[in-house]
Design an enzyme around this catalytic site. Sequence first.
Site, PDB file in Angstrom:
ATOM      1  N   LEU A   1       2.991  -7.472   1.243  1.00  0.00           N
ATOM      2  CA  LEU A   1       2.274  -7.454   2.528  1.00  0.00           C
ATOM      3  C   LEU A   1       1.238  -8.577   2.577  1.00  0.00           C
ATOM      4  CD1 LEU A   1       0.649  -4.185   3.988  1.00  0.00           C
ATOM      5  CD2 LEU A   1       0.479  -6.471   4.930  1.00  0.00           C
ATOM      6  N   ALA A   2       1.663  -9.792   2.871  1.00  0.00           N
ATOM      7  CA  ALA A   2       0.722 -10.909   2.879  1.00  0.00           C
ATOM      8  C   ALA A   2       1.332 -12.063   3.660  1.00  0.00           C
ATOM      9  CB  ALA A   2       0.409 -11.343   1.451  1.00  0.00           C
ATOM     10  N   GLU A   3       0.742 -12.371   4.798  1.00  0.00           N
ATOM     11  CA  GLU A   3       1.327 -13.392   5.670  1.00  0.00           C
ATOM     12  C   GLU A   3       1.184 -14.796   5.091  1.00  0.00           C
ATOM     13  OE1 GLU A   3      -0.417 -10.849   6.623  1.00  0.00           O
ATOM     14  OE2 GLU A   3       1.025  -9.733   7.835  1.00  0.00           O
TER      15      GLU A   3
ATOM     16  N   ASP B   1       2.007 -10.509  16.696  1.00  0.00           N
ATOM     17  CA  ASP B   1       1.220 -11.716  16.968  1.00  0.00           C
ATOM     18  C   ASP B   1      -0.121 -11.789  16.245  1.00  0.00           C
ATOM     19  OD1 ASP B   1      -0.161  -9.761  18.799  1.00  0.00           O
ATOM     20  OD2 ASP B   1       1.683 -10.069  19.948  1.00  0.00           O
TER      21      ASP B   1
ATOM     22  N   PHE C   1      -1.120 -10.705  13.611  1.00  0.00           N
ATOM     23  CA  PHE C   1      -1.102 -10.765  12.142  1.00  0.00           C
ATOM     24  C   PHE C   1      -0.647 -12.118  11.626  1.00  0.00           C
ATOM     25  CE2 PHE C   1       0.021  -6.108  12.882  1.00  0.00           C
ATOM     26  CZ  PHE C   1      -1.300  -5.819  13.156  1.00  0.00           C
TER      27      PHE C   1
ATOM     28  N   PRO D   1      -3.609 -14.453   9.104  1.00  0.00           N
ATOM     29  CA  PRO D   1      -3.688 -14.633   7.645  1.00  0.00           C
ATOM     30  C   PRO D   1      -2.733 -15.722   7.159  1.00  0.00           C
ATOM     31  CG  PRO D   1      -3.587 -12.297   8.191  1.00  0.00           C
ATOM     32  CD  PRO D   1      -3.340 -13.063   9.474  1.00  0.00           C
TER      33      PRO D   1
ATOM     34  N   HIS E   1      -2.043  -6.306  18.536  1.00  0.00           N
ATOM     35  CA  HIS E   1      -0.600  -6.144  18.729  1.00  0.00           C
ATOM     36  C   HIS E   1      -0.126  -6.732  20.053  1.00  0.00           C
ATOM     37  CE1 HIS E   1      -1.288  -3.179  15.581  1.00  0.00           C
ATOM     38  NE2 HIS E   1       0.003  -3.080  15.387  1.00  0.00           N
TER      39      HIS E   1
HETATM   40  C1  LIG Z   1      -2.291  -8.649   8.432  1.00  0.00           C
HETATM   41  C2  LIG Z   1      -1.391  -7.543   8.839  1.00  0.00           C
HETATM   42  N1  LIG Z   1      -0.065  -7.652   8.627  1.00  0.00           N
HETATM   43  C3  LIG Z   1       0.763  -6.664   9.016  1.00  0.00           C
HETATM   44  C4  LIG Z   1       0.273  -5.548   9.615  1.00  0.00           C
HETATM   45  C5  LIG Z   1       1.222  -4.464  10.074  1.00  0.00           C
HETATM   46  N2  LIG Z   1       1.014  -3.265   9.262  1.00  0.00           N
HETATM   47  C6  LIG Z   1       0.202  -2.279   9.669  1.00  0.00           C
HETATM   48  S1  LIG Z   1       0.006  -1.119   8.532  1.00  0.00           S
HETATM   49  C7  LIG Z   1       1.046  -1.899   7.440  1.00  0.00           C
HETATM   50  C8  LIG Z   1       1.286  -1.289   6.100  1.00  0.00           C
HETATM   51  C9  LIG Z   1       0.001  -1.026   5.379  1.00  0.00           C
HETATM   52  O1  LIG Z   1       0.233  -0.422   4.152  1.00  0.00           O
HETATM   53  P1  LIG Z   1      -0.935  -0.053   3.165  1.00  0.00           P
HETATM   54  O2  LIG Z   1      -1.867  -1.215   3.015  1.00  0.00           O
HETATM   55  O3  LIG Z   1      -0.336   0.507   1.953  1.00  0.00           O
HETATM   56  O4  LIG Z   1      -1.774   1.055   3.940  1.00  0.00           O
HETATM   57  P2  LIG Z   1      -1.280   2.470   4.518  1.00  0.00           P
HETATM   58  O5  LIG Z   1      -0.943   2.240   5.968  1.00  0.00           O
HETATM   59  O6  LIG Z   1      -0.128   2.932   3.723  1.00  0.00           O
HETATM   60  O7  LIG Z   1      -2.470   3.362   4.399  1.00  0.00           O
HETATM   61  C10 LIG Z   1       1.543  -3.065   8.000  1.00  0.00           C
HETATM   62  C11 LIG Z   1       2.493  -3.976   7.363  1.00  0.00           C
HETATM   63  C12 LIG Z   1      -1.121  -5.478   9.820  1.00  0.00           C
HETATM   64  N3  LIG Z   1      -1.693  -4.409  10.406  1.00  0.00           N
HETATM   65  N4  LIG Z   1      -1.927  -6.471   9.420  1.00  0.00           N
END
Ligand SMILES: Cc1ncc(C[n+]2csc(CCOP(=O)(O)OP(=O)(O)O)c2C)c(N)n1
Lengths: 408, 338
Positions: free
Chosen positions: B72-74, B98, B100, B103, B143
């Site tokens: 999870l890292a843009e 958009d 996101f 990063p 979003h």
């Molecule tokens: C910078 C960014 N990229 C993508 C997203 C879309 N997104 C929202 S929640 C999520 C998963 C988050 O997982 P985690 O950090 O484990 O937290 P959890 O929701 O499981 O508590 C993603 C990919 C976002 N909100 N921010």
Amino acid sequence: MSPERWTREGHSGEATDTGPPAATAAKPTREQVIAGLRATSEGGADLVQLLTPEGERVSHPDFDIDVTDAQLRDLYRDMVLVRRTDREGNALQRQGQLGIWVPLLGQEAAQIGAGRALKPQDMAFPSYREHGVAWCRGLDPTEVLGIFRGTDHGSWDPMATGFHLYTIVIGNQCLNAAGYAMGQRFDGRVGDDDGEATMVFFGDGATSQGDVHEAMVWAAVYDAPLVFFCQNNQWAISEPTERQSRVPLYQRASGYGFPGIRVDGNDVLASLAVSKWALDECRHGNGPVLVEAFTYRMDAHTTSDDATRYRLADELEAWKLKDPIERLRVHLVREQIAGQDFFDSVEAESDELAARFRDYCFNLTDPPPQRMFSQVYAEQTPQLAEQEREYLRYLDSFADESLAGGVH
Amino acid sequence: MAAPALERPTAPAGTQTVTIAKGLNLGLRAAMERDPKVLVMGEDVGKLGGVFRVTDGLQKDFGEHRVLDTPLAESGIIGTAIGLAIRGYRPVCEIQFDGFIFPGFDQIVSQLAKLHFRSQGRLKMPVVVRVPFGGGIGAVEHHSESPESLFAHIGGLKVVSCSNAVDAYWMLQQAIECDDPVLFFEPKRRYYEKAELDPAAEPAPLFSSRVLRQGSSLTLATYGPMVRTCLEAANAAEEDGHDLEVVDLRTLSPLDLGPVYESVRRTGRLVVVSEAPPEASITSEIATRVQQECFYSLEAPVLRTTGFDTPYPPSKLEEGFLPDLDRVLDAVDRSLAF
Ligand SMILES: Cc1ncc(C[n+]2csc(CCOP(=O)(O)OP(=O)(O)O)c2C)c(N)n1
């Protein structure tokens, strides 16, 4: 494993008894990697636990805690009420009253334990799932509703509540929290029992973000009084923790030079005890600390998510047996700390709260169009003032039209 | 760019009705089958098929090393895509929403945009960054944004936006074939709108704008989610006796304003429509160039209907933020009144 080992001088970079490979120069052996991965999915030997899934109180050499019967009942009440509003939030979304809801089901113990460890002078930086921490900071549960209904981006005062606004961009808040904690230190507010500390909440997925890494670097080199509270609920939407790390997350802390502790996130007592310890370390100037609350997201990621696409039903069933509320209930009953009257009264209270929560949601009014232009800047710009005037004039033209339509 | 000469092993036979999301999915599939170096990478693009299901089924068919569920890292997604491109791959990155992309902004601006130039052309950057963008879906913060102008401002990047399923299918494949980095903006609120797709038909070139509706009273120039709004406005204006021409810009960098100039020379009036905030944006750029090129043809100043120079508001206010049919018609009326 004793907390003393993590004093600045004594910290060897070796954070666990099983000897993680993190600080040794050699590449991890295959066995170590596999052991690490298993610990990623099963909790592992380092899990701090004070209440077993069967509701039995166990002790821990470093993180024990004295709690009164009344406190135990309060923790139970907290979790039940928070879960109840969470379920109500889900239902309200299904009824079309909310655009989306982010459930915390299963994470009540992690959040209540951490939240109840915070003192009034502390600051908390949430992600977007921290309804339980919000509750502990004294927010009324209704205060988060506007975000999900689309009437505001957060209705509470961050400074008055000691609870920052929800942050949706993953990991951003960790750097903001590090800066805040640096300020606490620069202001000379650490050093004794009354010192200040900051706690920042984020998920297992967030640990992959550069911001979170950078926050750990900053917090470490400025000795910021910051507790990194990672709720490892095993999933980042559809991606399992293994997709983010090949070592258990708490072990990463040693690479930054501060302690990392993994706590059973479904055990409210352990979460409380470890959080208290970590915050106290920070208060006294020995921060930062990373706490990994090992827990499970029992619902979908959000109401827009379809967890059946990636998650096995067996996994959910296994975690249901570790339900944080059930295990405390069993403990309360077994130890005769609470009787049926108590459970009934908490139930009645949660019914009332749910009804109030629902009503509040139905009655939330939409903001006026002026809100779009207000508070964008501390000093309004002429350009935006003009855009607002133009827009209001445009809206007025409809008012005239409908009036005209009515007359003719 | 010339339309690619394509063998289409799985191009669906015959004309079919598809949504934009499906058009993108079929486009990705065709590109991946044609070239084993094409990779799809992003958060949740594998098992889940992406949060909008645009990558649905691709990992199942192409495997985990062609369709990467990334950490999870843009910044990581874009940065590693750059490395993969140096290594000869053609990554297609999905940014979930958009808001996101920021990063990953550093990697896009500092490296992706500049490596071809810095390396004197020795390094090609055939990376596509797909961004579902724009508002109107009642979402929470981050979003619903329209950051396309930020990228159009950067030399070294190409920026396009599709508005219908046919373009979705073709433009994505063409973007993947392009040796330059392409920011590919997808109108998320239109994902489920359908069109007839004939995979045997000849596609329009990628970096070209197109007149979608001919008219003589005024020109509407727009792109992405606002194309449909403008077509509806043109239909509504027809009832009032106004005959509007609608140009789908399709490419924002490089801009293809030839068809717009041509149109404005005939109609004498231009309204540019976009959801993005107006200041220092793609719409300002268009207005400037059109007044330079078509000054003597203009009967009215170039007007714009856009979002506001504010952060995107809570969703209960987005109806006011986003240009709708009425706001477009209001601008049309103001232009015609000159
Ligand atoms: C910078 C960014 N990229 C993508 C997203 C879309 N997104 C929202 S929640 C999520 C998963 C988050 O997982 P985690 O950090 O484990 O937290 P959890 O929701 O499981 O508590 C993603 C990919 C976002 N909100 N921010």
